[in-house]
Structure formats: C-alpha cells, structure tokens
Design an enzyme around this catalytic site. Structure first.
Site, PDB file in Angstrom:
ATOM      1  N   ASN A 164       5.743   8.811  13.938  1.00 41.57           N
ATOM      2  CA  ASN A 164       5.388   7.075  13.925  1.00 41.57           C
ATOM      3  C   ASN A 164       4.191   7.339  12.847  1.00 41.57           C
ATOM      4  OD1 ASN A 164       6.294   4.506  14.705  1.00 41.57           O
ATOM      5  ND2 ASN A 164       3.790   4.747  15.637  1.00 41.57           N
ATOM      6  N   HIS A 220       4.241  -3.221   9.770  1.00 42.15           N
ATOM      7  CA  HIS A 220       3.568  -3.715   9.294  1.00 42.15           C
ATOM      8  C   HIS A 220       3.138  -4.491   8.408  1.00 42.15           C
ATOM      9  CE1 HIS A 220       0.995  -2.470  13.976  1.00 42.15           C
ATOM     10  NE2 HIS A 220       1.347  -1.492  13.153  1.00 42.15           N
ATOM     11  N   GLU A 269       6.248  -0.631  15.137  1.00 41.36           N
ATOM     12  CA  GLU A 269       5.126  -2.010  15.583  1.00 41.36           C
ATOM     13  C   GLU A 269       5.576  -2.949  14.828  1.00 41.36           C
ATOM     14  OE1 GLU A 269       1.596   0.243  14.565  1.00 41.36           O
ATOM     15  OE2 GLU A 269       2.339   1.850  16.078  1.00 41.36           O
ATOM     16  N   ASP A 302       4.926  -6.055  12.472  1.00 44.68           N
ATOM     17  CA  ASP A 302       4.782  -7.864  12.635  1.00 44.68           C
ATOM     18  C   ASP A 302       3.937  -8.240  11.270  1.00 44.68           C
ATOM     19  OD1 ASP A 302       2.175  -6.112  12.562  1.00 44.68           O
ATOM     20  OD2 ASP A 302       1.089  -7.102  13.756  1.00 44.68           O
ATOM     21  N   GLU A 304       0.911   9.071  12.265  1.00 41.48           N
ATOM     22  CA  GLU A 304      -0.369   9.345  10.742  1.00 41.48           C
ATOM     23  C   GLU A 304      -0.822   9.765  11.380  1.00 41.48           C
ATOM     24  OE1 GLU A 304      -3.195   5.123  12.973  1.00 41.48           O
ATOM     25  OE2 GLU A 304      -0.843   4.259  13.253  1.00 41.48           O
TER      26      GLU A 304
END
Ligand code: G3I
Length: 481
Positions: free
Chosen positions: A232, A268, A297, A299, A189
């Site tokens: 990432n 996400h 990650e 979701d 990030e």
C-alpha cells in the site's frame, strides 16, 4: 509470544458473514423482462425446486447506498473507522447504512497494537472488527510494517532482534484475527517520493535491507493464508518514478513466487496532487501483473461540482478495471478527517450527503440524491444472509437465504462475488447468470421468487476453492413487487 486467535463460537468461514443488506427500493430502473427458469448447473440439488415459473415484469430497483451499489458491481465500498467515534449515533448510523467494508484508521498500527515489545493490546481494534462483523462488513487490516506510528523500542533494536520483532509482530497480529481480515496492508509506504524510485529510510530498510518487504509478505502468508496480502502506498496513483518502482517490485515478486495478492493505491488527492490523468491506466498495468488493485484511502480536497467530478473519475477508473475490487474512503465525515480543516469526504460535518456522494453513488449505478435513510427489512423489500454449509479439501458449499420484508415480493436478484481463482461449479434453487470475469454471479429465482411478507427461501452453490478460501461477497437483495 503467539497470541491465540480470538475466541469465537465458530470459525469465520462458517459464519453468516455478510450483512443482511436491505435491498432498499428507491428509483426504478424498470428493467422489465422475462426471467425463465432455465435449468441450473445444479449437482447437489438437495432441495431443488421443480416448478417452472416465468416471472413477468421483473422490476429491478437501483441500490440506494454506496455499499449496496458497489456490491452490485461486484465490489466493496468501505471507509476508515475510528474506534473512539463508535459511540456517536450519527457516525454509526452513517457507517452502518452506507459502507460494507471497514479499515481501522489507527487502531491496527504497530504503536497501537504492540506499544511494548511482546505486549499486545487489541482492544480498540477488536471493537472495530466486532462492529464490522456484526454489520456483515469486510475488514481491511492496516497496517503491519510501516515506518510511521512505530513505537520507539522498534527503532532501537539491532538487526537480528528487529527481524525477529517484525516477524513476531506480523505473526501475532495476523494470528489474532486469522480468517477475519479480508485484505492486509502488509507493508505500507516503503518507497520515497520524488523521482528516484528509491526505498524510504526506516529501521526495516536500514537494518534488514531490501529483502525485508519480501520477508514480511512470506511471514504474512504463513500467518493467515486466507487474507489477501497488499502493498500500500501514496503518490503511486499515476505512472511516475515511485509507482514504477512499486510496479517493478510487484513484477519481481510475481515472477519469483513471493506471495502478494494486491496493491493498494491510497489516493489522497488535493490541488497539489490531483487525480492523475493516467490513474486508470496505472491501475490496469498493475492488474495485468496478476494482482488485485484496491483504492485504499480515498479522499479528495475541494467541494461542490469539482470535488464530485474528481470522485466520479476515481470510481469510474476502478469500475473500468476488472481487478479493482473495492474502494475505501479515508473517513466517514469531514468532521473527523485527518486533513484537519479540510472537506475531502463524502459526508459533511453534519453527516449530510455532499455532491461528491451523489456522484459516487450514481457512478456505481445507484440512485443519486435518494437513499433510504432507514434500510430496515420492513420496507417492502428483501434481505439476504449467507452461510457456508459444507467444506471439503477442495471446495465448499454456500447457502444464501433471501427473506421478504414486510410486503410480499414476486422476485429477487442477488449478486454473489467469488474471489479468483475460485470458481462456482454448481448452483441449485436459483437461476444464475455471469459477468465477463466469471467471478460475479447474479442469481434470480428458479420458481422460488414469490415470497409472502417475512417468508424466506434459499439458493445454494459450490465453490471450487483452487487454493483460495475467501468467502463469497453478497450484493444486496433487490426485490420485485
Ligand atoms: O489519540 C491521540 C490523542 O489521545 C491525543 O490527544 C492526540 C494529540 O495529538 O493525538 C491522538 O492521536 C492521533 C491519531 O491520529 C488519532 O487521532 C495522532 O496524534 C495522529 O498522528 C494520528 O494521525 C493519523 C496519521 O495516519 C498518522 O500518521 C491519522 O489519524 C490517520 O488518518 C493517518 O492515516 C494515514 C494512513 O495510516 C497511511 N496513509 C496516509 C494516511 C493519512 O496520513
């Protein structure tokens, strides 16, 4: 301070790494056909089988778990894992049954590992790594350099001390698990949201300047040459100013030889941040730069069919990009999602499979709605295990042992995936076929398909490392009876 690598009875590359996946027998694909024992590309056939046998009615069975189904597509399917849930039977049961990769959700972050300068606490992360290894799962490392979950002492260092602390953190942490982590999120990030494509303010950015990312990757490569090194980020899943900035950085790194192997797309998603229409296109353009891409990650907020459809879209996008090597969902159950009160995962709070689970399994080619709740070897199927048997300066030999469960089998199919630029040069005691990438080998018997209950056989192969020593990944064993 350099922490010694964890004490191990043998280095990871000699360990029987991969889970002896139960090839659970649910749902017939009825892929009947004749599998003749063609001559293999064997060179080192120390125990070559001689009988030429024809396996009639080689019936393939669909995988019934996420990990097995993904493995048959040459990919992993993982989850974030929290150490404090490893004592909960339903959590562990679901984790062990469904997933073949684990990412510590918080336990490998800077504040967890080095709360005071030079004082490292690996206990909770070790618990997850040990658990994953005992199950034959891969481990993703998350994360080395990130502006968040950073202990206060890091932010108060001057430039020289910060540089030393960053490099020491990377070297010590990666050294602790050297050879045990499949992929590391080296930098996480580092870019701002919005339209600027600018770097995010952080102690690293503000004091070390743009070069800190490159420096972190170079330090990481030296610390564990076998780990895949990833950048990432989130909101980089579609083509936008932020992903363009990351893309330009990766292109620059590749051009200048800065070590980077993979880009993680956190993925996400929710109503405000839906699955982008150009998700696959975005993955593909990064892959075309010569890096693997991973969904790290995942979701997706929502429920029912809408959520299932979104999950299917994501899985299909990954499957359509040959360098998309795996998917990690950010948690096992809605009960423990970081999205407090949300329902973004594949299992509900009672560990029931949701429609999204069925959609993912089906997209991976598995059996929706089914699943063997007890993937025990004693279900009349077969299991596999892997061991590296020899290593030279440029290659290694691997041996896969196939064992029948509590019923006799008449054939077996096992996939073995190597990591590009590795190449399998020879095989023995099996009949290989290859996918288009040349990385995924599907092995069938060469006269050694008939196994009595509990009986085992093995096949072997030589992998030309081409500089990469990552161990092969095994798909589950699919039996014919
Ligand atoms: O462990 C303490 C507990 O002792 C304390 O009582 C409790 C009270 O607040 O906090 C607990 O720690 C929390 C920790 O999660 C474990 O549950 C932290 O406060 C909380 O901030 C932390 O949140 C994590 C978050 O990263 C922090 O940024 C989430 O679990 C984790 O899922 C989330 O993961 C991030 C990825 O690393 C990077 N990408 C985004 C993703 C989602 O935010």
């Amino acid at each position: 301070m350099i922490d010694a690598p964890r004490g191990r009875t043998r280095p990871r590359w000699r360990s029987p790494l991969r889970r002896a996946l139960a090839g659970t027998a649910v749902g017939l694909l009825a892929a009947t056909g004749l599998v003749a024992t063609a001559g293999t590309t064997q060179a080192a056939a120390d125990t070559a089988q001689t009988a030429d046998t024809v396996l009639a009615a080689d019936t393939a069975l669909a995988a019934s778990t996420l990990g097995d189904a993904a493995a048959e597509r040459g990919r992993y399917f993982g989850t974030a894992v929290a150490a404090n849930h490893l004592g909960e039977a339903d959590y562990v049961g679901t984790l062990n049954r469904e997933f073949n990769s684990a990412t510590p959700e918080n336990e490998m972050k800077w504040d967890a590992l080095e709360p005071q300068r030079g004082q490292f606490t690996f206990g909770n992360a070790d618990r997850i790594v040990d658990h994953a290894q005992a199950q034959g799962m891969d481990v993703r490392g998350h994360t080395l350099v990130w502006h968040s979950q950073l202990p206060g002492w890091v932010g108060s260092l001057g430039t020289n001390d910060l540089r030393a602390a960053m490099n020491n953190h990377i070297t010590t942490v990666m050294g602790h698990w050297r050879g045990e982590i499949h992929s590391w999120d080296v930098v996480n990030e580092a870019f701002q949201d919005g339209n600027s494509g600018a770097r995010r303010s952080s102690p690293f950015q503000d004091r070390l300047g743009n070069g800190y990312i490159e420096e972190a990757f170079r330090t990481a490569r030296a610390a564990d040459p076998n780990a895949k090194l990833c950048y990432n980020d989130y909101n980089t899943d579609g083509i936008n100013a932020k992903s363009n900035a990351v893309y330009n950085m990766v292109a620059d790194f590749k051009q200048r030889g800065v070590p980077i192997d993979c880009v993680g797309f956190q993925s996400h998603f929710n109503a405000q941040s839906p699955v982008p229409a150009d998700f696959q296109q975005n993955l593909q353009r990064f892959a075309a730069l010569g890096v693997d891409v991973q969904i790290t990650e995942l979701d997706i907020e929502g429920s029912g069919t809408a959520q299932a459809n979104n999950y299917r879209t994501v899985v299909n996008a990954c499957l359509a990009v040959s360098r998309c090597t795996g998917i990690t969902v950010w948690g096992v159950t809605d009960k423990y999602s970081w999205r407090s009160g949300g329902t973004p995962l594949l299992f509900d709070g009672n560990y029931n499979k949701k429609p999204a689970y069925d959609a993912v399994l089906a997209a991976l080619g598995g059996t929706p709605g089914g699943g063997d709740p007890d993937p025990d070897p004693g279900d009349g199927s077969c299991t596999v295990s892997y061991e590296e048997t020899d290593r030279w300066g440029d290659r290694f030999n691997g041996r896969v042992t196939v064992r029948a469960g509590d019923r006799a089998i008449t054939g077996w199919t096992v996939t073995v995936t190597v990591t590009s630029p590795q190449r399998v040069s020879t095989t023995w005691n099996g009949t290989p076929s290859w996918d288009g990438s040349g990385n995924v080998m599907t092995m069938r018997p060469n006269g050694n398909g008939n196994l009595a209950a509990g009986q085992s056989t093995s096949f072997g192969f030589t992998v030309m490392a081409n500089g990469t020593w990552t161990q092969p990944r095994l798909g589950g064993c699919v039996a014919s009876t």
